[in-house]
Write an enzyme that holds these catalytic residues in place. Structure first.
Site, short mmCIF file in Angstrom:
data_model
loop_
_atom_site.label_atom_id
_atom_site.label_comp_id
_atom_site.label_asym_id
_atom_site.label_seq_id
_atom_site.Cartn_x
_atom_site.Cartn_y
_atom_site.Cartn_z
N ASP A 35 0.85 -1.20 0.00
CA ASP A 35 0.00 0.00 0.00
C ASP A 35 0.88 1.24 0.00
OD1 ASP A 35 -3.24 0.20 0.94
OD2 ASP A 35 -2.09 2.06 1.09
N ASP A 58 3.54 2.60 -4.54
CA ASP A 58 2.68 3.65 -5.09
C ASP A 58 2.38 3.23 -6.52
OD1 ASP A 58 1.50 5.83 -6.22
OD2 ASP A 58 3.04 7.27 -5.62
N VAL A 59 1.12 2.88 -6.78
CA VAL A 59 0.78 2.33 -8.11
C VAL A 59 0.92 3.36 -9.24
CG1 VAL A 59 -0.73 0.46 -7.36
CG2 VAL A 59 -1.71 2.73 -7.80
N TYR A 148 -13.52 9.07 -12.49
CA TYR A 148 -13.62 7.72 -11.90
C TYR A 148 -14.30 6.77 -12.88
CZ TYR A 148 -14.48 4.22 -8.21
OH TYR A 148 -14.51 3.08 -7.43
N LYS A 152 -12.44 3.57 -14.52
CA LYS A 152 -12.90 2.22 -14.24
C LYS A 152 -13.36 1.49 -15.51
CE LYS A 152 -12.13 2.04 -9.78
NZ LYS A 152 -11.14 1.10 -9.21
N THR A 183 -16.71 1.32 3.05
CA THR A 183 -15.26 1.40 3.33
C THR A 183 -14.89 2.87 3.53
OG1 THR A 183 -14.49 1.83 1.08
CG2 THR A 183 -14.86 -0.49 1.66
P1 NAD Z 1 -10.14 2.21 0.63
O1 NAD Z 1 -9.88 3.66 0.57
O2 NAD Z 1 -10.68 1.61 1.88
O3 NAD Z 1 -8.80 1.41 0.23
C1 NAD Z 1 -8.02 1.80 -0.87
C2 NAD Z 1 -6.56 1.53 -0.53
O4 NAD Z 1 -5.80 1.91 -1.68
C3 NAD Z 1 -6.05 2.37 0.66
O5 NAD Z 1 -5.40 1.54 1.59
C4 NAD Z 1 -5.11 3.35 0.01
O6 NAD Z 1 -4.02 3.73 0.84
C5 NAD Z 1 -4.64 2.55 -1.22
N1 NAD Z 1 -4.08 3.42 -2.26
C6 NAD Z 1 -4.57 4.62 -2.69
N2 NAD Z 1 -3.75 5.15 -3.60
C7 NAD Z 1 -2.73 4.28 -3.76
C8 NAD Z 1 -1.56 4.27 -4.55
N3 NAD Z 1 -1.24 5.31 -5.35
N4 NAD Z 1 -0.73 3.21 -4.50
C9 NAD Z 1 -1.01 2.17 -3.66
N5 NAD Z 1 -2.09 2.12 -2.85
C10 NAD Z 1 -2.94 3.17 -2.91
O7 NAD Z 1 -11.09 1.92 -0.60
P2 NAD Z 1 -11.95 0.62 -1.01
O8 NAD Z 1 -13.37 1.03 -0.99
O9 NAD Z 1 -11.51 -0.58 -0.30
O10 NAD Z 1 -11.54 0.54 -2.54
C11 NAD Z 1 -10.83 -0.54 -3.11
C12 NAD Z 1 -11.08 -0.57 -4.60
O11 NAD Z 1 -12.47 -0.82 -4.83
C13 NAD Z 1 -10.78 0.75 -5.32
O12 NAD Z 1 -10.22 0.48 -6.58
C14 NAD Z 1 -12.14 1.38 -5.48
O13 NAD Z 1 -12.17 2.26 -6.57
C15 NAD Z 1 -12.98 0.14 -5.72
N6 NAD Z 1 -14.40 0.33 -5.46
C16 NAD Z 1 -14.83 0.69 -4.22
C17 NAD Z 1 -16.19 0.89 -4.03
C18 NAD Z 1 -16.76 1.28 -2.71
O14 NAD Z 1 -17.96 1.65 -2.66
N7 NAD Z 1 -16.02 1.22 -1.61
C19 NAD Z 1 -17.09 0.72 -5.10
C20 NAD Z 1 -16.60 0.34 -6.34
C21 NAD Z 1 -15.25 0.15 -6.51
#
Ligand code: NAD
Length: 256
Positions: A35, A58-59, A148, A152, A183
């Protein structure tokens, strides 16, 4: 070197990635929680215990993603599974969205997926499996979420291209498209009056998801039970894709 299968979970320190880390550690994998928040990743790995370790990545940086995969392969062995859960969203109507906010979202969600697939494809074992996390918004437009949605949609197509390119090595690549999952990512959305209610009204199952419900699908796609599935995208969203996405701009306007 680990004698257990090695799984890398990028964005594993929170939300869906963290739930996935818990799920996979229960199957006996050596789980690498990677992360950008390295401190949180280390804490979460310590809490999970067992064979969980952490790494910084960092992605948005090719150097960083390349170094992560070099480190994991050298230290623990080549990965059997790679999951990219890193993501963020910055709201804004197209007419107002700054180029900086557009670029940040594309860098993390789209370029981050490309770089993950690039280095995963170089390091993953033949017969391995990759899961990308797209979104309901990869195919359902949402007002105020242009960057976004665009990023996606790109994740869905990148997943299909990677599946095409890696099929010869029996490496499977699939996407999950979650709907609204409870989340930290969506904590801000939940504070917009009417937003959650609107989502729930437009979801046949009438509620938000839990991170564990996405992690269960990740684990299935990584397992041998999904041996004949690649290049596919799975809606895990309570049926929200059958209706419409809440009007974020309308709900935000009502706040002011
Ligand atoms: P979250 O914020 O709880 O977790 C995301 C994690 O990604 C965090 O730990 C953050 O530090 C890490 N991160 C952010 N930028 C980064 C980078 N540059 N390099 C490495 N790590 C990085 O969010 P989540 O809800 O668990 O989301 C996870 C995935 O699911 C994401 O791709 C999000 O777009 C997708 N998603 C989430 C939802 C939702 O409603 N929560 C819905 C659809 C899709």
């Amino acid at each position: 070197m680990s004698s257990s299968p090695v799984s890398i979970i990028i964005g594993g320190a929170s939300g869906i990635g963290l739930a996935t880390a818990h799920e996979l550690s229960g199957t006996g994998d050596l789980v690498v929680i990677a992360d950008v928040n390295a401190a949180a990743a280390a804490e979460r790995a310590g809490e999970i215990g067992g064979q969980s370790v952490s790494a910084a990545v960092d992605v948005t940086s090719e150097e960083s993603v390349s170094a992560l995969f070099d480190h994991v392969s050298a230290e623990y062995g080549k990965p059997q599974s790679v999951v990219n859960c890193a993501g963020l969203t910055i709201p804004g109507a197209i007419s107002d969205l700054s180029l900086a906010d557009w670029n940040t979202t594309i860098a993390v969600c789209q370029t981050g997926t490309f770089l993950t697939l690039k280095y995963a494809s170089r390091h993953i074992l033949d017969g391995g499996s990759i899961v990308t996390i797209a979104s309901l918004n990869g195919r359902q437009p949402a007002k105020g979420m242009a960057a976004y949605c665009a990023a996606k949609a790109a994740v869905l197509m990148l997943t299909e291209v990677a599946a095409l390119e890696l099929g010869d090595r029996d490496v499977r690549v699939n996407a999950i498209s979650p709907g609204l999952v409870d989340t930290p990512l969506v904590a801000g959305l939940s504070l917009v009056p009417g937003m959650l209610e609107d989502y729930h009204e437009n979801t046949p199952l009438g509620r938000s998801g839990k991170p564990e419900e996405i992690a269960a699908m990740v684990a299935f796609l990584l397992s041998d039970k999904a041996a004949w599935i690649t290049g596919a995208a799975f809606d895990v969203n309570g049926g929200a894709h059958t209706r419409r996405y809440p009007d974020l701009l309308k709900h935000l306007a009502a706040m002011s």
